[in-house]
Design an enzyme around this catalytic site. Structure first.
Site, PDB file in Angstrom:
ATOM      1  CE  LYS A  36       1.564  -0.973  -3.058  1.00  0.00           C
ATOM      2  NZ  LYS A  36       1.361  -1.460  -4.415  1.00  0.00           N
ATOM      3  CE  LYS A  62       3.453  -0.938 -11.107  1.00  0.00           C
ATOM      4  NZ  LYS A  62       3.443   0.433 -11.562  1.00  0.00           N
TER       5      LYS A  62
END
Ligand SMILES: NC(=O)c1ccc[n+]([C@@H]2O[C@H](COP(=O)([O-])OP(=O)(O)OC[C@H]3O[C@@H](n4cnc5c(N)ncnc54)[C@H](OP(=O)(O)O)[C@@H]3O)[C@@H](O)[C@H]2O)c1
Length: 294
Positions: free
Chosen positions: A238, A170
């Protein structure tokens, strides 16, 4: 299967609905309880706590914001870990750090619960359509056991390796998304400043080697000035912090990613953290001292 779903955000809500539509029994919990209403109307049980949500479940899915949030709903007071039976599988579909995923896996292993890190790509649209790409790390046997849980959520579901491997994949995905988006923003700026209609430019180049998910899905939103999230600036920040931290530990320079991170920091400095990532275009406008359509 019986599934506990924790986190009814932009992603969690449509994903829980898809699990219900596929015939699974679903219990839902969200920190802000009102956000459970849609899933409850569709037949989900409204759990009173993460622990209650996990009770009796074959699989418990967390879909919250960041590493400390996943740890809070699993291991905090009345946490889901307390409600999970031995042999059940915990699945985290949030994007968190690979290190946190490995830490959670070993904590849960001590309770006889397998943990899969299973972050997703495909955005709010993929969550609604059930067409997400799902990248899974963790115990292969646990993955095979609960594979049918993933089926209504995505169409490319891949076990990529041990704990943390899903989150590393990811992180790679986020590098590509951020840099693809920067390219889309600069192409739209160039077209607009040169007097070419950005929508026409986007539809033409989408037919060739330049096409990407960002171009097809975020390009049109930029062209019509639609900055609603989708995927929020504060969330990609983030994720890019996770990427840059992992790269720092490896001694690996990722200068393009660092640049994208700074562009999004400009968004945050202008109070645009809650907008969709396509708001990166506003940074390009400010740098070029122009406004699309004016
Ligand atoms: N949106 C996308 O396109 C996308 C795509 C791929 C991956 N993701 C990832 O998927 C995850 C969820 O994203 P989202 O877009 O659904 O975010 P979102 O709409 O901001 O929702 C965040 C959810 O997390 C909950 N939450 C946050 N901190 C919590 C805590 N400490 N304790 C309990 N609940 C907490 C929120 O509860 P409240 O409702 O009470 O605030 C809300 O349900 C993130 O890790 C994100 O990076 C998102």
């Amino acid at each position: 299967m019986q599934i506990g779903y924790l986190g009814m955000g932009i992603m969690g809500r449509p994903m829980a609905l898809n699990l219900l539509r596929a015939g699974h029994r679903v219990a839902v919990w969200n920190r802000t309880p009102e956000r459970c209403a849609e899933a409850v109307d569709a037949g989900a049980r409204h759990a009173s706590s993460p622990r209650d949500c996990a009770a009796g479940a074959d699989a418990v899915i967390t879909n919250v914001t960041d590493s400390p949030d996943v740890e809070a709903v699993l291991f905090g007071p009345d946490g889901a870990a307390e409600g999970m039976a031995r042999g059940a599988v915990a699945i985290d579909m949030s994007t968190i750090s690979p290190d946190a995923a490995r830490r959670i896996a070993s904590r849960l292993a001590g309770r006889g619960v397998a943990f899969l890190d299973a972050p997703v790509s495909g955005g709010d649209i993929g969550a609604r359509k059930g067409t997400l790409t799902i990248m899974v790390g963790g115990d292969r046997a646990a993955f095979d056991r609960i594979r049918e849980v993933f089926a209504p959520l995505g169409n490319r579901i891949t076990h990529v390796g041990p704990s943390g491997a899903g989150q590393v994949t990811k992180a790679c995905n986020q590098v590509l998304c951020a840099l693809n988006l920067l390219g889309v923003c600069e192409a739209v700026a160039l077209a607009a400043r040169a007097g070419i209609d950005p929508t026409t430019m986007l539809s033409v180049v989408a037919g060739g080697a330049a096409n990407s998910w960002s171009l097809e899905n975020l390009g049109p939103r930029i062209a019509r000035g639609d900055y609603a999230p989708g995927f929020k600036v504060k969330l990609i920040q983030k994720d890019l912090a996770i990427v840059l931290d992992a790269a720092r530990r490896l001694g690996l320079p990722l200068s393009g990613t660092a640049l994208a991170h700074q562009y999004f920091r400009s968004n945050e400095a202008h109070g645009e953290g809650e907008e969709g990532t396509q708001a990166m275009f506003k940074v390009v406008e400010r740098l070029g001292n122009f406004r699309l359509g004016s």
